[in-house]
Scaffold this motif. Sequence first.
Motif, PDB file in Angstrom:
ATOM      1  N   MET A 113       2.358   7.509  -1.386  1.00  0.00           N
ATOM      2  CA  MET A 113       3.776   7.550  -1.766  1.00  0.00           C
ATOM      3  C   MET A 113       4.533   8.436  -0.779  1.00  0.00           C
ATOM      4  SD  MET A 113       4.758   5.922  -4.671  1.00  0.00           S
ATOM      5  CE  MET A 113       5.952   6.880  -5.599  1.00  0.00           C
ATOM      6  N   LEU A 114       5.699   7.958  -0.354  1.00  0.00           N
ATOM      7  CA  LEU A 114       6.578   8.703   0.539  1.00  0.00           C
ATOM      8  C   LEU A 114       7.847   9.068  -0.231  1.00  0.00           C
ATOM      9  CD1 LEU A 114       6.399   6.282   3.632  1.00  0.00           C
ATOM     10  CD2 LEU A 114       4.810   8.130   3.051  1.00  0.00           C
ATOM     11  N   PHE A 115       8.264  10.314  -0.137  1.00  0.00           N
ATOM     12  CA  PHE A 115       9.476  10.770  -0.828  1.00  0.00           C
ATOM     13  C   PHE A 115      10.420  11.394   0.195  1.00  0.00           C
ATOM     14  CE2 PHE A 115       6.130  10.903  -4.030  1.00  0.00           C
ATOM     15  CZ  PHE A 115       6.740  10.321  -5.138  1.00  0.00           C
ATOM     16  N   ARG A 148       9.255   2.526 -10.363  1.00  0.00           N
ATOM     17  CA  ARG A 148       9.278   1.207  -9.705  1.00  0.00           C
ATOM     18  C   ARG A 148       8.282   1.170  -8.543  1.00  0.00           C
ATOM     19  NH1 ARG A 148      14.846  -0.556  -7.110  1.00  0.00           N
ATOM     20  NH2 ARG A 148      14.383   1.366  -5.996  1.00  0.00           N
ATOM     21  N   SER A 149       8.214   2.265  -7.772  1.00  0.00           N
ATOM     22  CA  SER A 149       7.233   2.321  -6.685  1.00  0.00           C
ATOM     23  C   SER A 149       5.811   2.352  -7.217  1.00  0.00           C
ATOM     24  CB  SER A 149       7.475   3.564  -5.822  1.00  0.00           C
ATOM     25  OG  SER A 149       8.434   3.298  -4.843  1.00  0.00           O
ATOM     26  N   LEU A 150       5.589   3.118  -8.283  1.00  0.00           N
ATOM     27  CA  LEU A 150       4.244   3.222  -8.860  1.00  0.00           C
ATOM     28  C   LEU A 150       3.748   1.876  -9.396  1.00  0.00           C
ATOM     29  CD1 LEU A 150       4.515   6.581 -10.850  1.00  0.00           C
ATOM     30  CD2 LEU A 150       3.256   6.188  -8.724  1.00  0.00           C
ATOM     31  N   ALA A 151       4.669   1.027  -9.835  1.00  0.00           N
ATOM     32  CA  ALA A 151       4.280  -0.271 -10.392  1.00  0.00           C
ATOM     33  C   ALA A 151       3.588  -1.157  -9.360  1.00  0.00           C
ATOM     34  CB  ALA A 151       5.501  -0.989 -10.970  1.00  0.00           C
ATOM     35  N   MET A 152       3.822  -0.882  -8.077  1.00  0.00           N
ATOM     36  CA  MET A 152       3.139  -1.648  -7.030  1.00  0.00           C
ATOM     37  C   MET A 152       1.742  -1.081  -6.740  1.00  0.00           C
ATOM     38  SD  MET A 152       4.935  -4.227  -6.163  1.00  0.00           S
ATOM     39  CE  MET A 152       4.461  -4.744  -4.507  1.00  0.00           C
ATOM     40  N   LEU A 154      10.178  -6.674 -11.122  1.00  0.00           N
ATOM     41  CA  LEU A 154      10.597  -7.622 -10.082  1.00  0.00           C
ATOM     42  C   LEU A 154       9.575  -7.755  -8.955  1.00  0.00           C
ATOM     43  CD1 LEU A 154      13.122  -9.376  -9.477  1.00  0.00           C
ATOM     44  CD2 LEU A 154      13.991  -7.479  -8.102  1.00  0.00           C
ATOM     45  N   ALA A 155       9.215  -6.635  -8.317  1.00  0.00           N
ATOM     46  CA  ALA A 155       8.307  -6.711  -7.157  1.00  0.00           C
ATOM     47  C   ALA A 155       6.873  -7.087  -7.539  1.00  0.00           C
ATOM     48  CB  ALA A 155       8.337  -5.411  -6.364  1.00  0.00           C
ATOM     49  N   PRO A 156       6.280  -6.482  -8.586  1.00  0.00           N
ATOM     50  CA  PRO A 156       4.916  -6.903  -8.938  1.00  0.00           C
ATOM     51  C   PRO A 156       4.828  -8.405  -9.230  1.00  0.00           C
ATOM     52  CG  PRO A 156       5.471  -4.873 -10.086  1.00  0.00           C
ATOM     53  CD  PRO A 156       6.726  -5.343  -9.416  1.00  0.00           C
ATOM     54  N   HIS A 157       5.851  -8.953  -9.888  1.00  0.00           N
ATOM     55  CA  HIS A 157       5.824 -10.385 -10.232  1.00  0.00           C
ATOM     56  C   HIS A 157       6.068 -11.247  -8.989  1.00  0.00           C
ATOM     57  CE1 HIS A 157       6.125 -14.016 -12.551  1.00  0.00           C
ATOM     58  NE2 HIS A 157       7.365 -14.232 -12.130  1.00  0.00           N
ATOM     59  N   ASP A 192       0.815  -1.222   0.000  1.00  0.00           N
ATOM     60  CA  ASP A 192       0.000   0.000   0.000  1.00  0.00           C
ATOM     61  C   ASP A 192       0.847   1.269   0.000  1.00  0.00           C
ATOM     62  OD1 ASP A 192      -2.423  -1.316   0.003  1.00  0.00           O
ATOM     63  OD2 ASP A 192      -2.676  -1.250   2.179  1.00  0.00           O
ATOM     64  N   VAL A 193       2.107   1.144   0.441  1.00  0.00           N
ATOM     65  CA  VAL A 193       2.963   2.321   0.640  1.00  0.00           C
ATOM     66  C   VAL A 193       4.206   2.216  -0.229  1.00  0.00           C
ATOM     67  CG1 VAL A 193       4.221   3.711   2.328  1.00  0.00           C
ATOM     68  CG2 VAL A 193       2.180   2.461   3.043  1.00  0.00           C
ATOM     69  N   GLY A 194       4.390   3.177  -1.131  1.00  0.00           N
ATOM     70  CA  GLY A 194       5.622   3.257  -1.911  1.00  0.00           C
ATOM     71  C   GLY A 194       6.549   4.266  -1.268  1.00  0.00           C
ATOM     72  N   ILE A 195       7.841   3.986  -1.252  1.00  0.00           N
ATOM     73  CA  ILE A 195       8.799   4.937  -0.676  1.00  0.00           C
ATOM     74  C   ILE A 195       9.973   5.092  -1.634  1.00  0.00           C
ATOM     75  CG2 ILE A 195       9.964   3.179   0.751  1.00  0.00           C
ATOM     76  CD1 ILE A 195      10.243   5.476   2.924  1.00  0.00           C
ATOM     77  N   VAL A 196      10.386   6.331  -1.842  1.00  0.00           N
ATOM     78  CA  VAL A 196      11.519   6.639  -2.715  1.00  0.00           C
ATOM     79  C   VAL A 196      12.517   7.439  -1.896  1.00  0.00           C
ATOM     80  CG1 VAL A 196      12.273   7.664  -4.899  1.00  0.00           C
ATOM     81  CG2 VAL A 196       9.959   6.720  -4.708  1.00  0.00           C
ATOM     82  N   PHE A 197      13.769   6.955  -1.865  1.00  0.00           N
ATOM     83  CA  PHE A 197      14.820   7.589  -1.074  1.00  0.00           C
ATOM     84  C   PHE A 197      15.687   8.482  -1.961  1.00  0.00           C
ATOM     85  CE2 PHE A 197      13.915   3.517   1.048  1.00  0.00           C
ATOM     86  CZ  PHE A 197      13.618   3.966   2.334  1.00  0.00           C
TER      87      PHE A 197
END
Length: 254
Positions: free
Chosen positions: A173-175, A164-168, A115-118, A93-98
């Motif tokens: 979204m956290l930035f 990559r985060s959006l693909a989940m 990778l992660a969606p699959h 539910d939570v995407g994070i970008v560092f």
Amino acid sequence: MNAHVIPPAAPPNAPVVALRDVHKSFGALKVLDGVSFAVGRGEVIVLIGRSGSGKSTALRCIDRFETIDGGEIEVCGRRVDDARLDVRALRQDVGIVFQSYNLFPHLTIEENITLAPHAVKKVPKAEARALAAKVLAQVGLEEKLHAYPEQLSGGQQQRAAIARSLAMQPKVMLFDEVTSALDPELTGEVLKVIEALAADGMTMVLVTHEMSFARGIADQVVFMHKGKVHEAGPAGILSSPSTPELAQFVGTGL
């Protein structure tokens, strides 16, 4: 026996993210000292403050990268401070970008994104590839599908990390200081992507030093000072701060 608790459906007007009197220390150092704020659906909250004020720690606690010592955090109807939390479900539910892109250098951009969606969501490979193409188009990188990270500029790598985060397909979204390692031109291209996400209604929490960007995008600004929420309100507080600390931080008190 599975100890994970399925969260009840949150009421439609419930905040997507809520911190209530959150405390966090690293040893003797108190980093969060009773922090509270809430993020409504589709809202953009910008956390600002000096280095060491607790902004990034607050962000990392939302995604359970750090555990808290006291208080409550609720995200998408889940109690993040619950020891029985299904962390994997939370991170869907939570995407994070560092600020560091954390792309796998030996994989193409498409492979990084699929990778992660699959693996996590069991999305079939063909569907995951279509998703990768879609999110790369969203960040203006559709032509970089088969490139490797080292073939991209820093700004492009950061946009690929956002894709990559959006693909989940996260709900929030956290930035965390995503432009701090970039020069001004590359910073602009990353901020445009975040502005487009905001326009599309993505719920976001951002830590940034880009004050003009914060003014333009924030529904709410949270100024952190010495581990506390020192001042909070609409973006207008950046132009007319109520406290000398915020005035000094944004430069109006100098």
